[in-house]
Design a protein around this motif. Structure first.
Motif, PDB file in Angstrom:
ATOM      1  N   ASP A   1       6.957 -12.023 -13.399  1.00  0.00           N
ATOM      2  CA  ASP A   1       6.530 -10.726 -13.905  1.00  0.00           C
ATOM      3  C   ASP A   1       7.247 -10.471 -15.227  1.00  0.00           C
TER       4      ASP A   1
ATOM      5  N   TYR B   1      12.985   3.946   6.356  1.00  0.00           N
ATOM      6  CA  TYR B   1      11.551   4.056   6.073  1.00  0.00           C
ATOM      7  C   TYR B   1      10.804   2.748   6.308  1.00  0.00           C
TER       8      TYR B   1
ATOM      9  N   TRP C   1      -0.967  -7.016 -14.080  1.00  0.00           N
ATOM     10  CA  TRP C   1      -0.383  -8.354 -14.135  1.00  0.00           C
ATOM     11  C   TRP C   1      -0.601  -9.158 -12.875  1.00  0.00           C
ATOM     12  N   HIS C   2      -0.979  -8.534 -11.788  1.00  0.00           N
ATOM     13  CA  HIS C   2      -1.053  -9.280 -10.535  1.00  0.00           C
ATOM     14  C   HIS C   2      -2.431  -9.124  -9.909  1.00  0.00           C
ATOM     15  N   GLY C   3      -3.134 -10.224  -9.915  1.00  0.00           N
ATOM     16  CA  GLY C   3      -4.526 -10.221  -9.449  1.00  0.00           C
ATOM     17  C   GLY C   3      -4.677  -9.874  -7.991  1.00  0.00           C
ATOM     18  N   THR C   4      -3.679 -10.215  -7.179  1.00  0.00           N
ATOM     19  CA  THR C   4      -3.805  -9.912  -5.757  1.00  0.00           C
ATOM     20  C   THR C   4      -3.779  -8.411  -5.497  1.00  0.00           C
ATOM     21  N   MET C   5      -3.287  -7.650  -6.465  1.00  0.00           N
ATOM     22  CA  MET C   5      -3.324  -6.195  -6.298  1.00  0.00           C
ATOM     23  C   MET C   5      -4.620  -5.625  -6.832  1.00  0.00           C
TER      24      MET C   5
ATOM     25  N   ARG D   1       5.292   4.207   2.819  1.00  0.00           N
ATOM     26  CA  ARG D   1       5.790   3.152   3.700  1.00  0.00           C
ATOM     27  C   ARG D   1       6.394   3.776   4.959  1.00  0.00           C
TER      28      ARG D   1
ATOM     29  N   ASN E   1      15.234  -7.655  -2.739  1.00  0.00           N
ATOM     30  CA  ASN E   1      14.765  -6.326  -3.097  1.00  0.00           C
ATOM     31  C   ASN E   1      13.363  -5.961  -2.617  1.00  0.00           C
ATOM     32  N   GLN E   2      12.608  -6.934  -2.172  1.00  0.00           N
ATOM     33  CA  GLN E   2      11.265  -6.597  -1.693  1.00  0.00           C
ATOM     34  C   GLN E   2      11.183  -6.921  -0.208  1.00  0.00           C
ATOM     35  N   PRO E   3      11.240  -5.906   0.613  1.00  0.00           N
ATOM     36  CA  PRO E   3      11.363  -6.147   2.067  1.00  0.00           C
ATOM     37  C   PRO E   3      10.205  -6.928   2.682  1.00  0.00           C
ATOM     38  N   TRP E   4       9.048  -6.933   2.054  1.00  0.00           N
ATOM     39  CA  TRP E   4       7.910  -7.622   2.677  1.00  0.00           C
ATOM     40  C   TRP E   4       8.104  -9.122   2.715  1.00  0.00           C
TER      41      TRP E   4
ATOM     42  N   LYS F   1      -7.703  -5.583  -4.623  1.00  0.00           N
ATOM     43  CA  LYS F   1      -7.817  -4.683  -3.478  1.00  0.00           C
ATOM     44  C   LYS F   1      -8.023  -3.241  -3.928  1.00  0.00           C
TER      45      LYS F   1
ATOM     46  N   HIS G   1       1.278  -1.272 -14.637  1.00  0.00           N
ATOM     47  CA  HIS G   1       1.799  -2.594 -14.984  1.00  0.00           C
ATOM     48  C   HIS G   1       1.491  -3.622 -13.900  1.00  0.00           C
TER      49      HIS G   1
ATOM     50  N   ASP H   1       6.143  -2.420  -1.607  1.00  0.00           N
ATOM     51  CA  ASP H   1       7.466  -2.992  -1.875  1.00  0.00           C
ATOM     52  C   ASP H   1       7.571  -3.518  -3.296  1.00  0.00           C
ATOM     53  N   ALA H   2       6.497  -4.173  -3.745  1.00  0.00           N
ATOM     54  CA  ALA H   2       6.528  -4.688  -5.115  1.00  0.00           C
ATOM     55  C   ALA H   2       6.586  -3.542  -6.117  1.00  0.00           C
TER      56      ALA H   2
ATOM     57  N   ASP I   1       1.901 -14.789  -6.775  1.00  0.00           N
ATOM     58  CA  ASP I   1       1.381 -13.859  -7.779  1.00  0.00           C
ATOM     59  C   ASP I   1       2.487 -12.983  -8.373  1.00  0.00           C
ATOM     60  N   VAL I   2       3.366 -12.467  -7.538  1.00  0.00           N
ATOM     61  CA  VAL I   2       4.378 -11.554  -8.087  1.00  0.00           C
ATOM     62  C   VAL I   2       5.613 -12.288  -8.568  1.00  0.00           C
TER      63      VAL I   2
ATOM     64  N   PHE J   1       7.899  -0.665  -5.630  1.00  0.00           N
ATOM     65  CA  PHE J   1       9.178   0.013  -5.528  1.00  0.00           C
ATOM     66  C   PHE J   1      10.352  -0.891  -5.937  1.00  0.00           C
TER      67      PHE J   1
ATOM     68  N   ASP K   1       0.036 -16.508  -1.296  1.00  0.00           N
ATOM     69  CA  ASP K   1      -0.763 -16.156  -2.458  1.00  0.00           C
ATOM     70  C   ASP K   1      -0.142 -14.955  -3.180  1.00  0.00           C
ATOM     71  N   ARG K   2       0.259 -13.985  -2.409  1.00  0.00           N
ATOM     72  CA  ARG K   2       0.863 -12.792  -3.008  1.00  0.00           C
ATOM     73  C   ARG K   2       2.213 -13.121  -3.637  1.00  0.00           C
TER      74      ARG K   2
ATOM     75  N   GLU L   1      -0.609  -5.561   6.045  1.00  0.00           N
ATOM     76  CA  GLU L   1       0.358  -6.395   5.347  1.00  0.00           C
ATOM     77  C   GLU L   1       0.263  -6.209   3.831  1.00  0.00           C
ATOM     78  N   TRP L   2      -0.955  -6.042   3.354  1.00  0.00           N
ATOM     79  CA  TRP L   2      -1.114  -5.874   1.909  1.00  0.00           C
ATOM     80  C   TRP L   2      -0.400  -4.605   1.447  1.00  0.00           C
TER      81      TRP L   2
ATOM     82  N   LYS M   1       2.239  -3.261   2.660  1.00  0.00           N
ATOM     83  CA  LYS M   1       3.678  -3.504   2.569  1.00  0.00           C
ATOM     84  C   LYS M   1       4.003  -4.237   1.282  1.00  0.00           C
ATOM     85  N   TYR M   2       3.219  -5.250   1.016  1.00  0.00           N
ATOM     86  CA  TYR M   2       3.435  -6.039  -0.196  1.00  0.00           C
ATOM     87  C   TYR M   2       3.317  -5.157  -1.433  1.00  0.00           C
TER      88      TYR M   2
END
Lengths: 538, 330
Positions: A413, A363, B263-267, B142, A438-441, B270, B259, B237-238, A409-410, B240, A405-406, B230-231, B233-234
């Motif tokens: 957690d 996927y 907790w995450h401003g970049t999400m 995805r 674990n996070q493919p990106w 958007k 959740h 993935d996060a 951010d993550v 999942f 930045d991302r 790209e966002w 995907k991020y």
């Protein structure tokens, strides 16, 4: 101006005689006593004292002062032979009757062309006398007198003692020095050639001057910093100081010394290459302790640095216990100009964690499944070295980007931390490894650096012997940086820091210092050998 | 022209000129260098010097071992070159095939009408591990992005929902930036009723990558729109990440979504929260009290929770009257 004549003028020596070429027959000036001569010769120079002399002392024997001024060419060019051709020397004055000077014939007793001293009669006032008097009245001269310095006062005497000889004149010289002195001839020739080639030499000289100026002044820092040339303003070094300090632990003198050394080392390095240095206080704070996020301040700190240096691109995190061994390496030259060559993105190349690398889930998009991302250096946003047990965040780079930045951010957690905080001994480092798996990106934008590129370990970290070619510092290869990772646990940080500092200084000596040390060492060795032999004999 | 007499000199002589006009005392030797005829020399000198520096800076070799993985050829497809919207629905292979056919047909009819695409993966084909199968929607989106990289928007619609008003075009109905700016609910607690984290108030419509609605209990990932990029995907993935799947959130992926959004401003930056009846009206279930209940003309009728009902047939049963309405319309 004057010349010392070796042989034939024994009667006129001692008091040097001005403006008289040595080859003259001496009978012409025997009339004048040598001391009156010198007195009036000094007339122009020391006006007030000269003025005391009786005005009628053989005035007509001498050229009016202005005529003597032409004879200054002699020594400076080394072409003293030209002297006789200059008009106004006494020899000609005596032998020929010259036409009257602008002031008319000088007739002693009748007219006094120059000041007659003190209270002269008003009708005899000339410009010069008036000036002299006004100078006397004022107490200090109206203009700054020349020839006041040492050279000005003594040039005559010094020059007269120089080994110039005007003894034999060679007509073919055409004004050039033709003496017998080989060295002088040689120098002369060089001088002439340089002068002849001045159009070529001048730019070269100019370039050399600029070069010296560039490195002597702070100019080279601005050059290296500017985004047009050096690009140093694209890099920020973030140095963690005071790690784990604060309420939990007091700093002793050793800790202070370590911190002083490490800060000084980075300061020097960043200054040299025009980077920015951000020293951050990493002491334990209640805020983070409360949220279980000690050592995740790293994330906040990097964010703050990104805000503080809005033009920087790459941020280099450094722990306290690191030492830059080779300050002559710039980051650009060492890593970033050849990013594709010095990094590897396929973790299978060196994989201590045994992460199964290219992801195979159908996927996912092809870029996430590719072992090297898209393979272009532009897509690298993070550079991490790997030691024997996985990622090492004691020295790593992140690039300012949306991706970073991302990630920042993550990175922390609460759900992750709640589940894993017992397992994640190295906190943020383990969290990054986990996310990488674990996070493919994340994968297509992380590249790995060879550990010894930016993070060599001393023996004691990752193996006691310190002989792993992937990990441990090697003096002969001149590794860039040493990270004394884990020295707080059972090793002596200060001793390591000190010895690496000494080693770095030794490796980066200037050539001059190397020669000096070599001489000292050989002498010492010889001395010891001698002593040993002496001991044996006795 | 010659004048007989020179002009009269002024009787007021000008004051002495300043010795040096500039405050910076330049030595005469340097001043001489800066004269125009010498300027060329100076410029050439500076340029030559810079060249020397530049050349010296170029040297340096590297001996580190190189990884030799070949660079793969990844086809680049520009986002926006394909059909604008892909409708994604995960199918439970154990469900009644006739009902599944109806669900598929409902989406396909709508897609055909507007030139969209549909994508129906099975919900057990993704590595969800031990976690509930409802998680499959995240890798499914995805997956759709991998299959249709040229499309811009991916609309995930749960199989418990029906498109009731096929004439509404998704783009003009919701996704048009100005429309989106008008319809999105700002400064609203992400989790009702009183979460401290509230949706941002100053987002631009064209920067929105994620459109979602809120029912009475929280965010509803049963009907969401994600913009390709790209966002996405991020975000996916996060979301999942196994760490959330193993955490035993009470409502699995929808609590995990709440959740990470909080907790995450970049999400959160958007995200556009739109009124529930725009995208996800509830025909049954805990609808948002303000505008959650299905009424005629709404785009979607969602039978939330019908799949979790005690008898397995509850979904087809409940949907039956709505299928009839759709059949009549055609």
């Amino acid at each position: 101006m004057c010349a010392y004549v070796p042989g034939n003028t024994a009667h006129a020596q001692r008091t040097s005689i001005p403006r008289i070429p040595p080859h003259n027959s001496s009978n012409s000036f025997t009339v004048a006593s040598s001391n009156s001569f010198s007195a009036s010769a000094g007339q122009r120079r020391r006006r007030s004292s000269a003025a005391r002399q009786p005005p009628n002392l053989s005035l007509n024997n001498f050229p009016p002062p202005h005529s003597g001024t032409g004879t200054t060419s002699g020594i400076s060019g080394g072409t003293g032979e030209a002297l006789p051709t200059i008009p106004g020397t006494p020899a000609f004055e005596m032998s020929r009757s010259s036409s009257p000077r602008p002031g008319g014939w000088s007739s002693p007793g009748l007219n006094t062309p120059y000041d007659t001293g003190g209270g002269g009669s008003p009708q005899n006032v000339t410009w010069a006398s008036a000036q002299a008097r006004s100078a006397e009245v004022k107490g200090y001269p109206a203009f700054t007198p020349r020839n006041q310095g040492f050279l000005g006062k003594h040039f005559r005497r010094i020059s007269s003692s120089l080994p110039f000889s005007y003894g034999d004149k060679e007509k073919l010289g055409r004004g050039r020095y033709q003496g017998n002195n080989k060295v002088l001839q040689w120098l002369n020739r060089i001088g002439w050639n340089l002068w002849r080639l001045r159009r070529i030499i001048a730019p070269v000289l100019l370039i050399i001057t600029f070069y010296v100026l560039f490195y002597v002044t702070p100019l080279h820092r601005y050059y290296r910093r500017s985004s047009w040339f050096g690009g140093g303003n694209k890099f920020v070094v973030i140095l963690a100081a005071n790690q784990g300090g604060g309420v939990m632990e007091w700093k002793g003198p050793r800790e202070w010394a370590i911190e002083r050394d490490t800060v000084k080392n980075k300061k020097k390095y960043t200054q040299k290459w025009g980077y920015d240095l951000e020293i951050v206080d990493m002491s334990t704070k209640k805020r983070y302790a409360h949220e279980w996020r000690e050592s995740w301040e790293k994330v906040d700190t990097i964010r703050n640095a990104m805000r503080k240096y809005p033009h920087a691109e790459w941020f280099w995190w450094l722990d306290t216990n690191t030492f830059i061994m080779e300050p002559t390496y710039s980051l650009q030259q060492h890593i970033f100009n050849k990013l594709n060559d010095v990094t590897y993105r396929d973790i299978n190349f060196f994989n201590p964690l045994n992460i199964s690398h290219p992801l195979t889930d159908q996927y996912l998009d092809p870029e996430s499944r590719s072992p090297v991302g898209d393979g272009k250096p532009d897509s690298i946003n993070m550079l991490v070295p790997q030691d024997c047990s996985g990622f090492n965040l004691g020295s790593f780079f992140v690039r300012r980007s949306v991706w970073t930045d991302r990630l920042l951010d993550v990175w922390w957690d609460p759900v992750g931390y709640e589940q894993k905080h017992m397992e994640w001994e190295h906190k943020e480092q383990d969290a990054l490894e986990y996310m990488y798996q674990n996070q493919p990106w994340i994968r297509p934008h992380v590249a790995f650096l060879h550990q010894r590129k930016i993070n060599s370990f001393p023996p004691g970290a990752c193996g006691e012997k310190g002989d792993d070619p992937q990990i441990h510092y090697k003096e002969n290869d001149r590794d860039f940086l040493v990270n004394m990772a884990g020295c707080e646990w059972g090793r002596d940080c200060w001793v390591e820091m000190y010895s690496y500092r000494r080693l770095s200084d030794k490796l980066n000596r200037k050539p001059f210092e190397k020669i000096k040390d070599w001489i000292v060492d050989t002498v010492k060795a010889r001395w010891e050998k001698k002593n040993k032999n002496g001991d044996k004999k006795s | 022209m010659h004048f007989a007499l020179p002009p009269r000199k002024t009787s007021r002589p000008p004051p002495y000129a300043a010795r040096n006009n500039s405050s910076l005392p330049i030595p005469p030797a340097l001043k001489n260098l800066l004269r125009r005829d010498k300027l060329r020399l100076v410029v050439v000198g500076i340029l030559g010097f810079l060249t020397v520096i530049w050349l010296l800076g170029k040297s340096g070799k590297d001996t580190a071992p190189k990884s030799t993985t070949p660079i793969p050829k990844i086809p680049k497809v520009a986002i926006g070159s394909g059909p604008p919207v892909v409708i994604v629905t995960t199918i439970d292979p154990k469900a009644d095939p006739a009902w599944v056919q109806k669900i598929k047909k409902n989406r396909e009819d709508y897609a055909k009408k507007h030139g969209y695409l549909t994508f129906f993966p099975n919900n057990d084909q993704y590595p969800t591990g031990k976690s509930p199968l409802s998680w499959a929607k995240v890798p499914a989106i995805r997956h759709a992005m991998t299959e249709y990289p040229g499309s811009t928007f991916f609309w995930y619609l749960e199989s418990t929902a029906l498109i009731m008003n096929p004439s509404l075009d998704l783009q003009s109905h919701i996704l048009n930036p100005s429309k989106l700016e008008k319809s999105m609910i700002v400064n609203e607690p992400v989790v009702p009723p009183d979460s401290v984290i509230k949706t941002f108030g100053n987002l631009k419509g064209d920067r929105i990558d994620f459109v979602v609605t809120q029912d009475k209990e929280g965010l509803t990932p049963t009907s969401i729109i994600v913009r390709n990029g790209e966002w996405a995907k991020y975000f996916l993935d996060a979301w999942f990440d196994p760490i959330y799947r193993s955490y035993n959130f009470q409502k699995a992926e929808s609590h995990a979504l709440e959740h990470i959004i909080q907790w995450h401003g970049t999400m959160l930056a958007k995200l556009a929260l739109v009124p529930q009846d725009l995208l996800n009206s509830y025909a049954s279930g805990p609808a948002n009290p303000k505008f959650g209940q299905y009424k005629e003309g709404d785009l979607v009728a969602n039978f939330a929770g019908c799949a979790k009902g005690k008898d397995k047939e509850s979904c087809p049963e409940q949907m039956k009257p709505f299928f009839d309405i759709l059949d009549q319309a055609q």
